[in-house]
Design a protein around this motif. Sequence first.
Motif, PDB file in Angstrom:
ATOM      1  N   UNK A 107      35.346 -34.262  -9.202  1.00 23.34           N
ATOM      2  CA  UNK A 107      35.345 -34.350  -7.747  1.00 23.34           C
ATOM      3  C   UNK A 107      36.467 -33.517  -7.175  1.00 23.34           C
ATOM      4  N   UNK A 108      36.474 -33.398  -5.856  1.00 23.57           N
ATOM      5  CA  UNK A 108      37.509 -32.630  -5.166  1.00 23.57           C
ATOM      6  C   UNK A 108      38.226 -33.509  -4.147  1.00 23.57           C
ATOM      7  N   UNK A 109      39.550 -33.410  -4.133  1.00 25.76           N
ATOM      8  CA  UNK A 109      40.362 -33.952  -3.045  1.00 25.76           C
ATOM      9  C   UNK A 109      40.856 -32.763  -2.248  1.00 25.76           C
ATOM     10  N   UNK A 110      40.628 -32.784  -0.946  1.00 19.05           N
ATOM     11  CA  UNK A 110      40.873 -31.607  -0.108  1.00 19.05           C
ATOM     12  C   UNK A 110      41.787 -31.971   1.055  1.00 19.05           C
ATOM     13  N   UNK A 111      42.760 -31.119   1.300  1.00 18.50           N
ATOM     14  CA  UNK A 111      43.595 -31.217   2.497  1.00 18.50           C
ATOM     15  C   UNK A 111      43.340 -29.984   3.343  1.00 18.50           C
ATOM     16  N   UNK A 112      42.677 -30.159   4.486  1.00 22.54           N
ATOM     17  CA  UNK A 112      42.416 -29.038   5.393  1.00 22.54           C
ATOM     18  C   UNK A 112      43.480 -29.066   6.477  1.00 22.54           C
ATOM     19  N   UNK A 187      28.648 -29.098 -10.998  1.00 27.04           N
ATOM     20  CA  UNK A 187      29.094 -30.325 -11.665  1.00 27.04           C
ATOM     21  C   UNK A 187      30.014 -31.153 -10.778  1.00 27.04           C
ATOM     22  N   UNK A 188      30.468 -30.593  -9.677  1.00 25.77           N
ATOM     23  CA  UNK A 188      31.330 -31.336  -8.748  1.00 25.77           C
ATOM     24  C   UNK A 188      30.434 -32.194  -7.872  1.00 25.77           C
ATOM     25  N   UNK A 189      30.576 -33.508  -8.014  1.00 28.02           N
ATOM     26  CA  UNK A 189      29.599 -34.415  -7.402  1.00 28.02           C
ATOM     27  C   UNK A 189      30.146 -35.236  -6.251  1.00 28.02           C
ATOM     28  N   UNK A 190      31.400 -35.003  -5.832  1.00 27.81           N
ATOM     29  CA  UNK A 190      31.954 -35.757  -4.704  1.00 27.81           C
ATOM     30  C   UNK A 190      33.142 -35.001  -4.128  1.00 27.81           C
ATOM     31  N   UNK A 191      33.343 -35.157  -2.822  1.00 31.60           N
ATOM     32  CA  UNK A 191      34.446 -34.491  -2.128  1.00 31.60           C
ATOM     33  C   UNK A 191      35.052 -35.466  -1.131  1.00 31.60           C
ATOM     34  N   UNK A 192      36.389 -35.574  -1.135  1.00 36.81           N
ATOM     35  CA  UNK A 192      37.100 -36.375  -0.133  1.00 36.81           C
ATOM     36  C   UNK A 192      38.058 -35.464   0.612  1.00 36.81           C
ATOM     37  N   UNK A 193      38.109 -35.614   1.934  1.00 34.89           N
ATOM     38  CA  UNK A 193      38.847 -34.676   2.790  1.00 34.89           C
ATOM     39  C   UNK A 193      39.845 -35.411   3.672  1.00 34.89           C
ATOM     40  N   UNK A 194      41.080 -34.903   3.684  1.00 41.71           N
ATOM     41  CA  UNK A 194      42.074 -35.339   4.645  1.00 41.71           C
ATOM     42  C   UNK A 194      42.340 -34.192   5.608  1.00 41.71           C
TER      43      UNK A 194
END
Length: 529
Positions: A107-112, A187-194
Motif C-alpha cells: 500500500x501507499x501512505x501519501x502526504x500531499x 500490486x499496490x492495493x490501497x492508498x491513504x492520503x494526508x
Amino acid sequence: MAVKGIILADRVRGDKGLVLDPLTRKIYLELTVPGPEDNRGDVDRLVDALQPELEGTVTVPLELMFGLSAVLREGDWRVTATVGGMVPGVWNLVTVEPGDTTSRHFGLAVDIGTTTVVVYLVDMHDGRVLGTAADYNGQVVFGEDVLTRIYLSATPEGLRQLQEAVVQTLNGLIERLAAEHNILPAEISAVAVGANSTMVHLFLGLDPSRICMAPYIPVVNNPGLVPAGKLGLAVNPLAPVYCLPSVGSYLGGDIIGGVLASGMHRSPELSLFVDIGTNGEIVMGNRDWLVGCAGAAGPALEGGVVANGMRAEPGAVDSVSIDARTGQVHYTTIGGAPPAGICGSGLVDCLAEMLLAGIIDRAGRFKNGQREFVVVPARDSATGKDIVVTQVDIHNFMRTKGAVNAALELLVESVGCQLGDIRRFYAAGAFGHYLHLESAITIGLYPDLPREKMIRLGNASGEGARLVLLSGQKRREAESIARNITYFELNASQVFMNKFVGSKFLPHTNLDYFPTVKEKLMKRGLFAS
C-alpha cells in the motif's frame, strides 16, 4: 531530487500495540473444483468461499469478472483474493491472483503538501516502510501559493490541469518506488492520503473555490473511499483511496494525521500541536477535549516572498549564526552546496541572530537605517550576487510570526488555560523538523516552554496516513479526532486581529511570555527590566 521533509514520526515508528487491520485484506483460498454436481459460476464460487472469511457481503466489480475464470484455472483453484471495504459491511473485490500471494501486500501512505509530495511504500503484511520518494508538487508551475491555485481551479479546464498535475507527480513517484522494490504498480492495493483541505479537493478534482470565501465551507470534509482508477493513479484501479478527514477549510487531514501520530488525543496531559507550512495550524487539548485553528503562515517561509528565498533544497542556506562582537556571519547550506538562497529555517536563524546581535530592534527594524543584511557576499554565492535579508523580508515574516502568535494566544485564552499548563509541544512538518528550536523561540514563532517538553514529529501527516493505511482502529480514531475538534474560525475574529497587531514584535509585545528570551536580551544589554 533531494527534497527535505520525508522523515517519519520516530515516536510511533515502532508500531507498538498497532494491530494490523489494513485498508485491504489478502485472503488465500482453496476452492472446490467444479463438476456435474457443483455447477456454480466461477464468480459465485469465489464469493461463497470468501464469505465465511469476512463480516459482511462481497461484491465483484464487472471489470474483474472478465478475466476471473482464467485466473482460477491458472491457479488450479488455489488463489489469493484482495478485498477492500468501500462501504461498511460491504467488501469489494480488488483483485484475484493465482497461488498464495499473501506475503506480497503493498500500500501507499501519501502526504500531499502544497509544495512537496511524499510517498511511502508500505508492506501491509508487517507494517514496514519499504521505501520513500519525494518530489515537488507539479501544481507549483501554476502557482506556488494556495490562493493562486484556487483562483485557477474556478474554471473546469484549470481544475483539470491542477488535478492532473498532482496525479502525475504521484504516478512518477509510484513508478519510481515500484521499480526500486521490484513490484508491479498493480500490486499496490490501497492508498491513504494526508493533505490540507485544498489539496484534497484538487486531488479529487473537486471545486475548492468556497474554501477561501465566507463562510469558508468546503465541498466535503470526509470524502471516504474512492477507487484509484477514478483518480488516474498508477496503482490497481480498484484500490481504495482513503483521504484523512478535515475539520474545516483550513484545518485539514494532514493535521488530523499529525494529531493521530502524536497520540495527544489519548493522553491525559495538555498538549499543543503546531504545524507551520502553507498555513500555521494549531491543535491543543488532551483525551477529553481538542480545539484547533489555523492562519495563513507559509508564504514568508517557503521562498515565494523573501527576496533571496528558495525552497529547502541543495544550496539553500539553512542555518545562520552571527558573532555579536565582530558581526561575522557563519552559515551552512543543504548538501554543502554553494549558497544560492535562503530557506525558512535559515531565515528564522538569521532573524534570531540579528535580534541577539543588536542589528535589528524588537519591531524588526534595522537599527542603523540599513535596508538589508548580507548573509552571503556575492564572491561566495552561487549566483554571483549578495544573498540578503531585506527590511521588506522582515516585515513579511513579522506578519507570519504574528499570525501564529495570535492564533496560539487566542486558543489558549479561549479554553481558560495558560502556556505553563502545556506538558507536551509537538512540532510537525518538514519546517518543524529542521527548524532550530532556540531560534524559533527567540523570535516568538514557538512558545517559550521547557525544551524537554518539545518533540519534533517530522512528517506527521505521512505517518498519520501510514497508520490509517494499516489499521481500522486508527481510521476510526482519525475520524473521531476530526469530529471532536472544536474549530475556531479566525478570519472573522476581531479578537484575533487585535492580538495579531500586538504580536508583531520579537518575540512578542509582552516579554514576560518569553522569559528565556528576555533573559538573553537583558544579558546583552538589549533590554532593560
